[in-house]
Scaffold this motif. Structure first.
Motif, PDB file in Angstrom:
ATOM      1  N   GLY A  45     136.528  61.774  16.023  1.00  0.00           N
ATOM      2  CA  GLY A  45     135.468  61.110  16.767  1.00  0.00           C
ATOM      3  C   GLY A  45     134.379  60.651  15.809  1.00  0.00           C
ATOM      4  N   VAL A  46     133.893  59.435  16.006  1.00  0.00           N
ATOM      5  CA  VAL A  46     132.790  58.901  15.196  1.00  0.00           C
ATOM      6  C   VAL A  46     131.616  58.666  16.140  1.00  0.00           C
ATOM      7  N   VAL A  47     130.518  59.371  15.903  1.00  0.00           N
ATOM      8  CA  VAL A  47     129.365  59.296  16.791  1.00  0.00           C
ATOM      9  C   VAL A  47     128.119  58.920  15.993  1.00  0.00           C
ATOM     10  N   GLY A  48     127.069  58.625  16.717  1.00  0.00           N
ATOM     11  CA  GLY A  48     125.810  58.234  16.106  1.00  0.00           C
ATOM     12  C   GLY A  48     125.083  57.283  17.035  1.00  0.00           C
ATOM     13  N   PHE A  49     123.802  57.135  16.825  1.00  0.00           N
ATOM     14  CA  PHE A  49     123.024  56.242  17.666  1.00  0.00           C
ATOM     15  C   PHE A  49     123.413  54.793  17.397  1.00  0.00           C
ATOM     16  N   SER A  50     123.037  53.899  18.274  1.00  0.00           N
ATOM     17  CA  SER A  50     123.369  52.484  18.139  1.00  0.00           C
ATOM     18  C   SER A  50     122.886  51.946  16.793  1.00  0.00           C
TER      19      SER A  50
ATOM     20  N   ILE B 141     132.663  63.052  12.913  1.00  0.00           N
ATOM     21  CA  ILE B 141     131.652  62.713  11.922  1.00  0.00           C
ATOM     22  C   ILE B 141     130.516  62.003  12.645  1.00  0.00           C
ATOM     23  N   MET B 142     129.294  62.226  12.167  1.00  0.00           N
ATOM     24  CA  MET B 142     128.131  61.540  12.718  1.00  0.00           C
ATOM     25  C   MET B 142     127.505  60.674  11.637  1.00  0.00           C
ATOM     26  N   LEU B 143     127.250  59.413  11.983  1.00  0.00           N
ATOM     27  CA  LEU B 143     126.639  58.473  11.057  1.00  0.00           C
ATOM     28  C   LEU B 143     125.167  58.274  11.384  1.00  0.00           C
ATOM     29  N   TYR B 144     124.359  58.181  10.334  1.00  0.00           N
ATOM     30  CA  TYR B 144     122.946  57.843  10.494  1.00  0.00           C
ATOM     31  C   TYR B 144     122.464  57.162   9.220  1.00  0.00           C
ATOM     32  N   GLN B 145     121.923  55.971   9.369  1.00  0.00           N
ATOM     33  CA  GLN B 145     121.416  55.182   8.250  1.00  0.00           C
ATOM     34  C   GLN B 145     122.454  55.057   7.133  1.00  0.00           C
ATOM     35  N   GLY B 146     123.694  54.846   7.540  1.00  0.00           N
ATOM     36  CA  GLY B 146     124.756  54.591   6.578  1.00  0.00           C
ATOM     37  C   GLY B 146     125.424  55.811   5.991  1.00  0.00           C
ATOM     38  N   ASP B 147     124.905  57.000   6.280  1.00  0.00           N
ATOM     39  CA  ASP B 147     125.452  58.233   5.715  1.00  0.00           C
ATOM     40  C   ASP B 147     126.143  59.080   6.779  1.00  0.00           C
ATOM     41  N   ILE B 148     127.042  59.947   6.343  1.00  0.00           N
ATOM     42  CA  ILE B 148     127.593  60.978   7.223  1.00  0.00           C
ATOM     43  C   ILE B 148     126.629  62.161   7.186  1.00  0.00           C
TER      44      ILE B 148
ATOM     45  N   PHE C 126     126.756  64.638   9.630  1.00  0.00           N
ATOM     46  CA  PHE C 126     127.490  65.802  10.160  1.00  0.00           C
ATOM     47  C   PHE C 126     128.972  65.522  10.039  1.00  0.00           C
ATOM     48  N   GLN C 127     129.738  66.543   9.672  1.00  0.00           N
ATOM     49  CA  GLN C 127     131.194  66.443   9.617  1.00  0.00           C
ATOM     50  C   GLN C 127     131.772  67.817   9.924  1.00  0.00           C
TER      51      GLN C 127
ATOM     52  N   VAL D  50     134.554  69.886  16.857  1.00  0.00           N
ATOM     53  CA  VAL D  50     133.783  69.646  18.080  1.00  0.00           C
ATOM     54  C   VAL D  50     132.894  70.855  18.373  1.00  0.00           C
ATOM     55  N   GLU D  51     133.438  72.040  18.181  1.00  0.00           N
ATOM     56  CA  GLU D  51     132.673  73.260  18.437  1.00  0.00           C
ATOM     57  C   GLU D  51     131.440  73.339  17.542  1.00  0.00           C
ATOM     58  N   GLU D  52     131.600  72.934  16.283  1.00  0.00           N
ATOM     59  CA  GLU D  52     130.466  72.946  15.363  1.00  0.00           C
ATOM     60  C   GLU D  52     129.426  71.902  15.753  1.00  0.00           C
ATOM     61  N   LEU D  53     129.873  70.745  16.228  1.00  0.00           N
ATOM     62  CA  LEU D  53     128.944  69.715  16.697  1.00  0.00           C
ATOM     63  C   LEU D  53     128.097  70.243  17.838  1.00  0.00           C
ATOM     64  N   LEU D  54     128.754  70.910  18.787  1.00  0.00           N
ATOM     65  CA  LEU D  54     128.072  71.364  19.998  1.00  0.00           C
ATOM     66  C   LEU D  54     127.253  72.627  19.790  1.00  0.00           C
ATOM     67  N   SER D  55     127.465  73.331  18.677  1.00  0.00           N
ATOM     68  CA  SER D  55     126.803  74.616  18.457  1.00  0.00           C
ATOM     69  C   SER D  55     125.306  74.477  18.211  1.00  0.00           C
ATOM     70  N   GLY D  56     124.873  73.299  17.765  1.00  0.00           N
ATOM     71  CA  GLY D  56     123.447  73.084  17.531  1.00  0.00           C
ATOM     72  C   GLY D  56     122.956  73.563  16.186  1.00  0.00           C
ATOM     73  N   GLN D  57     123.845  74.011  15.306  1.00  0.00           N
ATOM     74  CA  GLN D  57     123.409  74.522  14.005  1.00  0.00           C
ATOM     75  C   GLN D  57     123.002  73.399  13.058  1.00  0.00           C
ATOM     76  N   ASN D  58     123.625  72.218  13.200  1.00  0.00           N
ATOM     77  CA  ASN D  58     123.237  71.065  12.400  1.00  0.00           C
ATOM     78  C   ASN D  58     122.138  70.315  13.133  1.00  0.00           C
ATOM     79  N   GLU D  59     121.021  70.035  12.457  1.00  0.00           N
ATOM     80  CA  GLU D  59     119.869  69.453  13.142  1.00  0.00           C
ATOM     81  C   GLU D  59     120.144  68.039  13.649  1.00  0.00           C
ATOM     82  N   TYR D  60     120.973  67.278  12.946  1.00  0.00           N
ATOM     83  CA  TYR D  60     121.326  65.935  13.409  1.00  0.00           C
ATOM     84  C   TYR D  60     122.209  66.021  14.650  1.00  0.00           C
TER      85      TYR D  60
END
Length: 241
Positions: free
Chosen positions: A32-37, A200-207, A209-210, A213-223
């Motif tokens: 999955g590739v996520v991130g704001f518009s 993976i989560m993209l923001y301003q051209g960078d990854i 978060f990688q 799914v469980e790690e994404l939802l855990s809230g440990q990564n601030e992004y």
């Protein structure tokens, strides 16, 4: 590995839309590739599919890999019926032209429609189909060449929750039946939870978060925490005006 992306860079008007992006997707797995518009998600898919050129870095495909893309709004030809829409790659692409008889193409089209739960609608036109059905016909066209890599751009955009769940289930089914490496660009948490294996989560051209799914939802990564909570507050600056 089915697909490896190394140090990928894309620049538009002097701005790095993607800056040194690297990841891998295995056969039978969905990323999955996520991130704001505006974070570069669709640009990434277009580079992997060959629609956009690479500025630097590399994309490593399996030998003779077939890459297919299911577009956000299905991209069906309004003037063609479902049969001709799905058969189009087999008839028009030079590497497939003349490879199959009419009877073989008819069987392939029927088989792919069955895979997406739409058996027997070959003679209908896109205008006669619901949005969810159009998405599934788009899936059928994408997989008609039995691709090794399938790219899904916002597959549940504009759909109601029930139809979205159906689409997510078909993404999982297609991955398993074709043993394809899949990439799903999405904004929807339901799609992330139901249809992908890693994110993976993209923001301003960078990854930024990688992980799973469980790690994404855990809230440990601030992004990831800001994205999952849909909060304006966090490390990612979101335009509010």
């Amino acid at each position: 590995m089915a697909l490896t992306v190394k140090n990928l860079v894309k620049i538009f008007d002097g701005k790095k839309v993607l800056d040194n992006i690297s990841f891998e997707v295995e056969n039978g797995k969905t990323l999955g590739v996520v991130g704001f518009s505006g974070s570069g998600k669709s640009t990434l898919l277009k580079m992997i599919s060959g629609i956009l050129p690479i500025d630097s870095g590399e994309i490593i495909y399996p030998e003779e890999a077939e890459v297919a893309m299911a577009f956000q709004y299905s991209a069906l030809f309004d003037f063609l019926d479902v049969y001709d829409n799905i058969a189009f790659p087999l008839v028009e692409r030079k590497e497939f032209r003349g490879k199959y008889s009419k009877e073989e193409i008819a069987k392939i089209v029927g088989d792919k429609l069955r895979m997406v739960g739409l058996e027997g609608i070959e003679e209908k036109f896109p205008s006669e189909l619901s949005g969810g059905m159009q998405k599934r016909v788009g899936f059928a066209r994408a997989i008609v060449t039995n691709p090794d890599i399938i790219l899904f751009d916002e597959p549940t955009a504009g759909l109601d929750p029930v139809t979205s769940t159906m689409i997510e289930d078909y993404i999982v089914r297609l991955k398993k039946e074709l043993n394809a490496a899949c990439i799903v660009v999405t904004h929807q948490l339901s799609t992330i939870k139901r249809a992908v294996d890693s994110v993976i989560m993209l923001y301003q051209g960078d990854i930024v978060f990688q992980g799973s799914v469980e790690e994404l939802l855990s809230g440990q990564n601030e992004y990831a925490r800001q994205f999952v909570s849909a909060s304006i507050q966090g490390p990612m600056n979101i335009a509010t005006k």
